[in-house]
Design an enzyme around this catalytic site. Structure first.
Site, PDB file in Angstrom:
ATOM      1  CE  LYS A   5      34.085  32.663  41.888  1.00 55.88           C
ATOM      2  NZ  LYS A   5      34.303  31.366  42.513  1.00 55.88           N
ATOM      3  CE  LYS A  38      34.005  25.504  48.581  1.00 55.99           C
ATOM      4  NZ  LYS A  38      34.409  25.555  47.200  1.00 55.99           N
ATOM      5  CE  LYS A  76      36.512  35.330  49.790  1.00 54.01           C
ATOM      6  NZ  LYS A  76      37.389  34.677  48.861  1.00 54.01           N
TER       7      LYS A  76
HETATM    8  P1  ATP Z   1      33.310  31.667  46.631  1.00 53.74           P
HETATM    9  O1  ATP Z   1      32.408  32.806  47.021  1.00 53.74           O
HETATM   10  O2  ATP Z   1      32.622  30.668  45.725  1.00 53.74           O
HETATM   11  O3  ATP Z   1      34.070  31.076  47.766  1.00 53.74           O
HETATM   12  P2  ATP Z   1      35.298  33.502  45.800  1.00 53.74           P
HETATM   13  O4  ATP Z   1      34.635  34.704  45.207  1.00 53.74           O
HETATM   14  O5  ATP Z   1      35.809  33.605  47.179  1.00 53.74           O
HETATM   15  O6  ATP Z   1      34.377  32.263  45.656  1.00 53.74           O
HETATM   16  P3  ATP Z   1      37.412  31.873  44.607  1.00 53.74           P
HETATM   17  O7  ATP Z   1      36.948  31.104  43.405  1.00 53.74           O
HETATM   18  O8  ATP Z   1      37.602  31.129  45.878  1.00 53.74           O
HETATM   19  O9  ATP Z   1      36.472  33.148  44.818  1.00 53.74           O
HETATM   20  O10 ATP Z   1      38.756  32.603  44.279  1.00 53.74           O
HETATM   21  C1  ATP Z   1      39.255  32.938  43.011  1.00 53.74           C
HETATM   22  C2  ATP Z   1      40.403  33.897  43.228  1.00 53.74           C
HETATM   23  O11 ATP Z   1      39.908  35.211  43.549  1.00 53.74           O
HETATM   24  C3  ATP Z   1      41.341  33.511  44.363  1.00 53.74           C
HETATM   25  O12 ATP Z   1      42.678  33.731  43.959  1.00 53.74           O
HETATM   26  C4  ATP Z   1      40.947  34.433  45.489  1.00 53.74           C
HETATM   27  O13 ATP Z   1      42.019  34.684  46.369  1.00 53.74           O
HETATM   28  C5  ATP Z   1      40.518  35.702  44.750  1.00 53.74           C
HETATM   29  N1  ATP Z   1      39.491  36.466  45.484  1.00 53.74           N
HETATM   30  C6  ATP Z   1      38.233  36.048  45.758  1.00 53.74           C
HETATM   31  N2  ATP Z   1      37.541  36.995  46.429  1.00 53.74           N
HETATM   32  C7  ATP Z   1      38.373  38.062  46.588  1.00 53.74           C
HETATM   33  C8  ATP Z   1      38.247  39.358  47.200  1.00 53.74           C
HETATM   34  N3  ATP Z   1      37.121  39.736  47.776  1.00 53.74           N
HETATM   35  N4  ATP Z   1      39.294  40.195  47.167  1.00 53.74           N
HETATM   36  C9  ATP Z   1      40.462  39.805  46.572  1.00 53.74           C
HETATM   37  N5  ATP Z   1      40.649  38.597  45.984  1.00 53.74           N
HETATM   38  C10 ATP Z   1      39.637  37.719  45.981  1.00 53.74           C
END
Ligand code: ATP
Ligand code: LTN
Length: 334
Positions: free
Chosen positions: A200, A115, A197
């Site tokens: 968002k 970050k 992965k």
């Molecule tokens: P960012 O893109 O802002 O890093 P993110 O989409 O990775 O966000 P987080 O807010 O970090 O999401 O995670 C929220 C929850 O969703 C966490 O428990 C994380 O493990 C889960 N999660 C996020 N992306 C995935 C994915 N592609 N598959 C399964 N679980 C996910």
């Protein structure tokens, strides 16, 4: 333990629009856990301001996330769904725990490094101490289990270390939490680059299915998903795009990947992709309808927000008072 049940804590940040990955990998698992555990699910808005936010937008997204928790199936009478900022004990415990956390430990956190690189113009102290606040979230409720993705394991390990360090000095104050890792296959990959992965914060909107995407958009994104030129539907690492589509299909229908492979035997990608689209639509449509219905019911949501903040505050205060006494703060005069 609360009423003979083990305690579970988890939270999500209200930054960006939630994706199918967040739903299948996190939210959906939470629902299956809510009978077994006494659950606290927080919208962690204190964490959100470690990167700059537009105030109106943050308020809107935080409310949408809280509504989504309920729309996804978390019963707010059984699960404590609340805003982190409504329980001041999070910030208070975070300060105390910060005095039991070493710079060296925080320096090793990979999320901070990532970050900091991404927001080089705003490497603030909150971004650095983010994991301490996360430890406070978990330890305040004496959580036994914390469902988190692999990316959060390092933070959970730090939480355990802080809890053990504190307990070694002051006696058994905190429950040392365990990570709860969901079923295998719950890591949903990007539709445009299946080695990454689904996230968002991806700049390419075709890479992720957002929970609020309409059926046409979902279908279009599935049909455009990047696959390979093998032409056969197998569940194997050499075909990450197809593997991901099978994972999505099986998570949405409850079928095993092997069943899905059997179902599509002899068929082409042109049949798999729209079937995945339909399966996703059939999962997201009821969620979207329920979200729209709940969003209109302001009085109901407000009552949930108030009741649950009080409930969370009650348990949080209990732990906080104990900690304050242990470290030597004077008792309040009543
Ligand atoms: P960012 O893109 O802002 O890093 P993110 O989409 O990775 O966000 P987080 O807010 O970090 O999401 O995670 C929220 C929850 O969703 C966490 O428990 C994380 O493990 C889960 N999660 C996020 N992306 C995935 C994915 N592609 N598959 C399964 N679980 C996910
Ligand atoms: N850091 C987590 C969100 C989070 C959390 C928590 C998760 C904040 N506090 C406590 C579990 C328990 C994330 O970015 N996904």
């Amino acid at each position: 333990m609360i009423d003979g049940k083990k305690v579970l804590f988890s939270g999500m940040q209200a930054t960006g629009n939630l994706t199918l990955g967040n739903y299948l990998g996190a939210l959906k698992n939470w629902i299956t856990l809510s009978d077994e555990y006494e659950c606290f699910y927080s919208v962690v808005d204190l964490h959100s301001i470690t990167v700059r936010q537009d105030p109106q937008e943050l308020r809107k997204r935080a409310r949408a996330l809280l509504t989504l928790y309920i729309a996804a199936g978390l019963d707010p009478k059984k699960n404590c769904i609340y805003y982190q900022s409504h329980v001041s004990a999070h910030a208070e415990l975070s300060w105390i725990l910060g005095c039991f956390t070493y710079m060296g430990e925080l320096n090793r956190m990979t999320q901070f490094k990532d970050k900091a690189a991404k927001h080089a113009d705003n490497i603030n102290a909150g971004l650095f101490t983010y994991p301490v606040l996360m430890a406070a979230d978990i330890l305040l409720y004496q959580a036994d289990v914390v469902p988190v993705g692999i990316d959060q394991m390092q933070h959970l390990e730090l939480t355990r270390n802080i809890a053990e360090r504190f307990n070694n000095i002051y006696g058994d104050v905190f429950t040392v939490p365990e990570a709860y890792v969901g079923k295998v296959g719950s890591k949903i990959m990007s539709l445009q680059d299946p080695t990454k992965k689904m996230s968002k914060s991806d700049e390419n909107p075709n890479a992720s299915i957002y929970l609020m995407d309409d059926p046409d958009t979902i279908m279009r994104k599935c049909k455009r998903a990047v696959t390979d030129s093998e032409g056969i539907i197998c569940y194997r690492d050499e075909q990450p795009g197809i593997k991901n589509l099978i994972d999505i299909y099986s998570a949405c229908t409850g079928k095993t990947p092997q069943d899905v492979v059997a179902e599509f035997e002899g068929k082409g990608y042109g049949e798999l992709k729209p079937a995945v689209g339909e399966a996703v639509i059939s999962v997201l449509k009821p969620l979207q309808d329920e979200f729209a219905r709940l969003s209109k019911d302001k009085a109901y949501l407000d009552s949930i927000i108030k009741e649950n903040a009080e409930k969370a505050g009650y348990y949080a205060q209990k732990t906080l008072r104990k900690v304050q006494r242990k470290v030597g703060f004077p008792d309040r005069i009543r």
